[in-house]
Design a protein around this motif. Structure first.
Motif, PDB file in Angstrom:
ATOM      1  N   VAL A 313       0.832  -1.203   0.000  1.00 57.47           N
ATOM      2  CA  VAL A 313       0.000   0.000   0.000  1.00 57.47           C
ATOM      3  C   VAL A 313       0.867   1.253   0.000  1.00 57.47           C
ATOM      4  O   VAL A 313       0.554   2.239  -0.687  1.00 57.47           O
ATOM      5  N   ALA A 314       1.964   1.232   0.751  1.00 58.60           N
ATOM      6  CA  ALA A 314       2.853   2.389   0.793  1.00 58.60           C
ATOM      7  C   ALA A 314       3.453   2.671  -0.584  1.00 58.60           C
ATOM      8  O   ALA A 314       3.645   3.833  -0.970  1.00 58.60           O
ATOM      9  N   LYS A 315       3.725   1.630  -1.340  1.00 59.86           N
ATOM     10  CA  LYS A 315       4.338   1.783  -2.660  1.00 59.86           C
ATOM     11  C   LYS A 315       3.324   2.142  -3.735  1.00 59.86           C
ATOM     12  O   LYS A 315       3.564   3.014  -4.580  1.00 59.86           O
ATOM     13  N   PHE A 316       2.165   1.470  -3.719  1.00 59.91           N
ATOM     14  CA  PHE A 316       1.232   1.580  -4.840  1.00 59.91           C
ATOM     15  C   PHE A 316      -0.083   2.281  -4.507  1.00 59.91           C
ATOM     16  O   PHE A 316      -0.851   2.607  -5.407  1.00 59.91           O
ATOM     17  N   GLY A 317      -0.372   2.460  -3.245  1.00 52.05           N
ATOM     18  CA  GLY A 317      -1.560   3.216  -2.864  1.00 52.05           C
ATOM     19  C   GLY A 317      -2.867   2.473  -2.949  1.00 52.05           C
ATOM     20  O   GLY A 317      -3.930   3.042  -2.718  1.00 52.05           O
ATOM     21  N   GLY A 318      -2.834   1.187  -3.283  1.00 46.52           N
ATOM     22  CA  GLY A 318      -4.053   0.395  -3.366  1.00 46.52           C
ATOM     23  C   GLY A 318      -3.815  -0.998  -2.831  1.00 46.52           C
ATOM     24  O   GLY A 318      -2.700  -1.348  -2.442  1.00 46.52           O
ATOM     25  N   ASP A 319      -4.876  -1.809  -2.799  1.00 45.95           N
ATOM     26  CA  ASP A 319      -4.766  -3.153  -2.248  1.00 45.95           C
ATOM     27  C   ASP A 319      -4.141  -4.130  -3.242  1.00 45.95           C
ATOM     28  O   ASP A 319      -4.430  -4.062  -4.452  1.00 45.95           O
ATOM     29  N   PRO A 320      -3.346  -5.078  -2.765  1.00 45.17           N
ATOM     30  CA  PRO A 320      -2.841  -6.146  -3.629  1.00 45.17           C
ATOM     31  C   PRO A 320      -3.931  -7.184  -3.881  1.00 45.17           C
ATOM     32  O   PRO A 320      -4.854  -7.346  -3.074  1.00 45.17           O
ATOM     33  N   ASP A 321      -3.838  -7.904  -4.997  1.00 46.24           N
ATOM     34  CA  ASP A 321      -4.740  -9.012  -5.246  1.00 46.24           C
ATOM     35  C   ASP A 321      -3.942 -10.318  -5.256  1.00 46.24           C
ATOM     36  O   ASP A 321      -2.762 -10.341  -4.919  1.00 46.24           O
ATOM     37  N   TYR A 322      -4.599 -11.413  -5.646  1.00 47.82           N
ATOM     38  CA  TYR A 322      -3.935 -12.709  -5.555  1.00 47.82           C
ATOM     39  C   TYR A 322      -2.727 -12.822  -6.481  1.00 47.82           C
ATOM     40  O   TYR A 322      -1.784 -13.564  -6.188  1.00 47.82           O
ATOM     41  N   VAL A 323      -2.730 -12.098  -7.604  1.00 47.55           N
ATOM     42  CA  VAL A 323      -1.568 -12.134  -8.501  1.00 47.55           C
ATOM     43  C   VAL A 323      -0.350 -11.561  -7.781  1.00 47.55           C
ATOM     44  O   VAL A 323       0.734 -12.165  -7.795  1.00 47.55           O
ATOM     45  N   HIS A 324      -0.519 -10.415  -7.149  1.00 49.79           N
ATOM     46  CA  HIS A 324       0.581  -9.822  -6.394  1.00 49.79           C
ATOM     47  C   HIS A 324       1.054 -10.773  -5.291  1.00 49.79           C
ATOM     48  O   HIS A 324       2.253 -10.999  -5.121  1.00 49.79           O
ATOM     49  N   GLY A 325       0.097 -11.326  -4.535  1.00 48.57           N
ATOM     50  CA  GLY A 325       0.467 -12.185  -3.419  1.00 48.57           C
ATOM     51  C   GLY A 325       1.178 -13.447  -3.857  1.00 48.57           C
ATOM     52  O   GLY A 325       2.239 -13.799  -3.330  1.00 48.57           O
ATOM     53  N   SER A 326       0.612 -14.134  -4.830  1.00 50.23           N
ATOM     54  CA  SER A 326       1.198 -15.387  -5.296  1.00 50.23           C
ATOM     55  C   SER A 326       2.569 -15.178  -5.916  1.00 50.23           C
ATOM     56  O   SER A 326       3.502 -15.967  -5.700  1.00 50.23           O
ATOM     57  N   CYS A 327       2.731 -14.106  -6.698  1.00 50.10           N
ATOM     58  CA  CYS A 327       3.996 -13.885  -7.398  1.00 50.10           C
ATOM     59  C   CYS A 327       5.106 -13.440  -6.448  1.00 50.10           C
ATOM     60  O   CYS A 327       6.267 -13.852  -6.602  1.00 50.10           O
ATOM     61  N   ALA A 328       4.780 -12.614  -5.457  1.00 52.88           N
ATOM     62  CA  ALA A 328       5.795 -12.244  -4.468  1.00 52.88           C
ATOM     63  C   ALA A 328       6.199 -13.468  -3.654  1.00 52.88           C
ATOM     64  O   ALA A 328       7.389 -13.678  -3.370  1.00 52.88           O
ATOM     65  N   ALA A 329       5.231 -14.296  -3.289  1.00 50.68           N
ATOM     66  CA  ALA A 329       5.543 -15.512  -2.543  1.00 50.68           C
ATOM     67  C   ALA A 329       6.378 -16.475  -3.374  1.00 50.68           C
ATOM     68  O   ALA A 329       7.256 -17.167  -2.841  1.00 50.68           O
ATOM     69  N   ALA A 330       6.123 -16.526  -4.679  1.00 49.09           N
ATOM     70  CA  ALA A 330       6.904 -17.398  -5.554  1.00 49.09           C
ATOM     71  C   ALA A 330       8.381 -17.014  -5.525  1.00 49.09           C
ATOM     72  O   ALA A 330       9.270 -17.879  -5.547  1.00 49.09           O
ATOM     73  N   ALA A 331       8.661 -15.707  -5.487  1.00 49.81           N
ATOM     74  CA  ALA A 331      10.047 -15.253  -5.396  1.00 49.81           C
ATOM     75  C   ALA A 331      10.663 -15.694  -4.073  1.00 49.81           C
ATOM     76  O   ALA A 331      11.827 -16.133  -4.019  1.00 49.81           O
ATOM     77  N   ASP A 332       9.895 -15.602  -2.986  1.00 47.02           N
ATOM     78  CA  ASP A 332      10.390 -16.066  -1.686  1.00 47.02           C
ATOM     79  C   ASP A 332      10.683 -17.563  -1.706  1.00 47.02           C
ATOM     80  O   ASP A 332      11.665 -18.028  -1.120  1.00 47.02           O
ATOM     81  N   VAL A 333       9.829 -18.325  -2.366  1.00 49.88           N
ATOM     82  CA  VAL A 333      10.012 -19.775  -2.443  1.00 49.88           C
ATOM     83  C   VAL A 333      11.271 -20.116  -3.238  1.00 49.88           C
ATOM     84  O   VAL A 333      12.023 -21.030  -2.881  1.00 49.88           O
ATOM     85  N   LEU A 334      11.511 -19.385  -4.325  1.00 45.16           N
ATOM     86  CA  LEU A 334      12.739 -19.602  -5.100  1.00 45.16           C
ATOM     87  C   LEU A 334      13.974 -19.350  -4.247  1.00 45.16           C
ATOM     88  O   LEU A 334      14.930 -20.141  -4.261  1.00 45.16           O
ATOM     89  N   VAL A 335      13.969 -18.258  -3.520  1.00 39.87           N
ATOM     90  CA  VAL A 335      15.113 -17.930  -2.658  1.00 39.87           C
ATOM     91  C   VAL A 335      15.295 -19.008  -1.596  1.00 39.87           C
ATOM     92  O   VAL A 335      16.422 -19.444  -1.316  1.00 39.87           O
ATOM     93  N   ASN A 336      14.203 -19.451  -1.007  1.00 39.55           N
ATOM     94  CA  ASN A 336      14.291 -20.498   0.013  1.00 39.55           C
ATOM     95  C   ASN A 336      14.933 -21.764  -0.549  1.00 39.55           C
ATOM     96  O   ASN A 336      15.737 -22.425   0.120  1.00 39.55           O
ATOM     97  N   ALA A 337      14.601 -22.088  -1.807  1.00 40.37           N
ATOM     98  CA  ALA A 337      15.186 -23.274  -2.442  1.00 40.37           C
ATOM     99  C   ALA A 337      16.682 -23.090  -2.672  1.00 40.37           C
ATOM    100  O   ALA A 337      17.470 -24.026  -2.475  1.00 40.37           O
ATOM    101  N   VAL A 338      17.088 -21.898  -3.100  1.00 43.89           N
ATOM    102  CA  VAL A 338      18.513 -21.619  -3.288  1.00 43.89           C
ATOM    103  C   VAL A 338      19.251 -21.708  -1.954  1.00 43.89           C
ATOM    104  O   VAL A 338      20.353 -22.266  -1.860  1.00 43.89           O
ATOM    105  N   GLN A 339      18.647 -21.173  -0.902  1.00 50.99           N
ATOM    106  CA  GLN A 339      19.264 -21.240   0.423  1.00 50.99           C
ATOM    107  C   GLN A 339      19.366 -22.678   0.914  1.00 50.99           C
ATOM    108  O   GLN A 339      20.382 -23.075   1.497  1.00 50.99           O
ATOM    109  N   THR A 340      18.341 -23.472   0.654  1.00 55.47           N
ATOM    110  CA  THR A 340      18.367 -24.881   1.052  1.00 55.47           C
ATOM    111  C   THR A 340      19.432 -25.643   0.274  1.00 55.47           C
ATOM    112  O   THR A 340      20.158 -26.471   0.833  1.00 55.47           O
ATOM    113  N   ALA A 341      19.522 -25.344  -1.031  1.00 52.76           N
ATOM    114  CA  ALA A 341      20.514 -25.998  -1.881  1.00 52.76           C
ATOM    115  C   ALA A 341      21.936 -25.546  -1.560  1.00 52.76           C
ATOM    116  O   ALA A 341      22.903 -26.257  -1.819  1.00 52.76           O
TER     117      ALA A 341
END
Length: 405
Positions: A313-341
């Motif tokens: 909200v601070a960046k964009f001034g509106g609410d996120p939807d599921y695309v924003h949520g899923s895609c940001a989480a996907a980046a976190d999951v990728l990083v977690n896999a790299v850290q695990t590997a």
């Protein structure tokens, strides 16, 4: 094609400049230690609204990672670089640019574009080059039943949505008996329409209309007239934002009076409600995520749903939807896999993704044998006045369902 790619490369400037500045900072995890993420994005063409959401939230995520000094891998800091190209909502071009990202740009991992159809194309390329691919907006099982070993998706299967919606609507409207299904003939919308018709039939509802419309259809009036003649209690239409806006307007023009109108995934997007005004009121939908969920103690750039929401909200001034949520989480999951590997080795990262079982601000991620996130209760939402309300599940519901008058 070569000249086109040179032109498209200009689109990587903002992300690459951030990453390049970052390279001079912390010590690297190894001599060439950079996590390089590539993504073909639909920044122009019919899916531009959706593609720009992916671009925006990944830039927000990259800014957060950069501000934190990178990601911790094997006890050392590793910079992250994001490289993306506009594939202009052309599936063939998406595949070509995915190959360029792997062979020319040397990315370690890929993010998939919007939609099941284009994800399927990119997944075939990723599989050929044995490059991990995380899809954040592809939920059709037909994408994941191809035997791909390098494809993983953060959305749950479509059927989880349709079965819970049928059960919920039958509870809220005991007299519900007839449903009309009208879907776009494209991978995700078609899959959702097919799943809903099957779920409705299995629940004893009479599917009085069940047809698909071609991609690019600019007039739904004939179909809407046929639906009106069938007198359904519930109309379920699938498609992308502009399809649904047009469909809802023509339903109003032709005097449709069904008490339940569902559009997937229209109300999940601000442009749907903005484009329809009062006509959006009462329209229901299903979605994979809503910011009203309250996950805490999560892995990744944000430690809770509230933290992500605050930054968005601070960046964009509106609410996120599921695309924003899923895609940001996907980046976190990728990083977690790299850290695990412990490295960016593609096989090791792929194996780490296959074993993933984590909680993100978006919710739990646990990839099944086919690479899809395991099913969970996904929200049913409704436009009420100027707000999006959560009807289901009960744990996060903030409103009761209303019927269209």
């Amino acid at each position: 094609m070569r000249n086109t790619i040179r032109h498209l490369a200009k689109l990587t400037v903002s992300a690459t400049v951030l990453a390049s500045a970052f390279l001079a900072g912390p010590a690297l995890a190894d001599e060439d230690g950079v996590l390089k993420i590539g993504a073909p994005l639909a920044l122009t063409g019919g899916l531009a609204d959706e593609g720009k959401k992916q671009e925006a939230v990944w830039q927000l995520w990259l800014d957060k990672v950069t501000a934190n000094g990178g990601i911790e891998v094997d006890g050392k800091k590793m910079p992250v670089e994001l490289v993306y190209y506009d594939y202009q909502t052309d599936g063939k071009r998406a595949g070509q640019l995915a190959e360029k990202l792997i062979t020319d740009d040397g990315v370690d991992v890929l993010m998939a574009p919007f939609g099941s159809g284009h994800t399927k194309i990119v997944a075939a390329v990723a599989e050929r080059y044995q490059t991990p691919l995380v899809a954040c907006v592809a939920s059709s099982v037909s994408v994941y039943d191809q035997g791909f070993k390098y494809l993983f998706g953060t959305l749950a299967p479509n059927t989880g949505m349709t079965e819970s919606m049928v059960a919920y609507f039958k509870e809220k409207m005991p007299g519900l008996s007839k449903v009309a299904v009208y879907g776009r003939d494209d991978v995700f919308p078609k899959a959702m329409a097919t799943a809903l018709a099957a779920s409705a039939g299995n629940a004893g509802l009479d599917v009085v209309y069940n047809e698909l419309y071609a991609v690019g259809t600019m007039d739904h009036s004939a179909a809407v007239s046929a639906i009106k003649s069938a007198s359904p209690d519930w109309i379920y239409m699938t498609g992308y934002t502009q399809d649904l806006i047009l469909g809802r307007k023509q339903m109003s023009d032709l005097g449709i009076d069904a008490p339940i109108i569902t559009m997937v995934t229209g109300p999940a997007y601000a442009e749907f409600t903005e484009g329809l005004g009062e006509l959006a009121d009462g329209v229901t939908s299903s979605t994979w995520w809503h910011h009203a969920t309250s996950y805490t103690d999560t892995i990744g750039a944000w430690s809770s749903t509230a933290d992500f929401y605050k930054d968005f909200v601070a960046k964009f001034g509106g609410d996120p939807d599921y695309v924003h949520g899923s895609c940001a989480a996907a980046a976190d999951v990728l990083v977690n896999a790299v850290q695990t590997a412990g490295s960016t080795d593609k096989t090791a990262v792929r194996d780490a993704l296959a074993a993933t079982e984590v909680l993100t601000f978006y919710g739990p991620i646990d990839f099944g044998d086919n690479g899809m996130n395991q099913g969970r209760e996904m929200p049913i939402i409704q436009v009420q006045g100027e707000a999006i309300k959560v009807l289901y599940p009960a744990a996060i519901a903030d409103a009761e369902m209303t019927m269209i008058k």
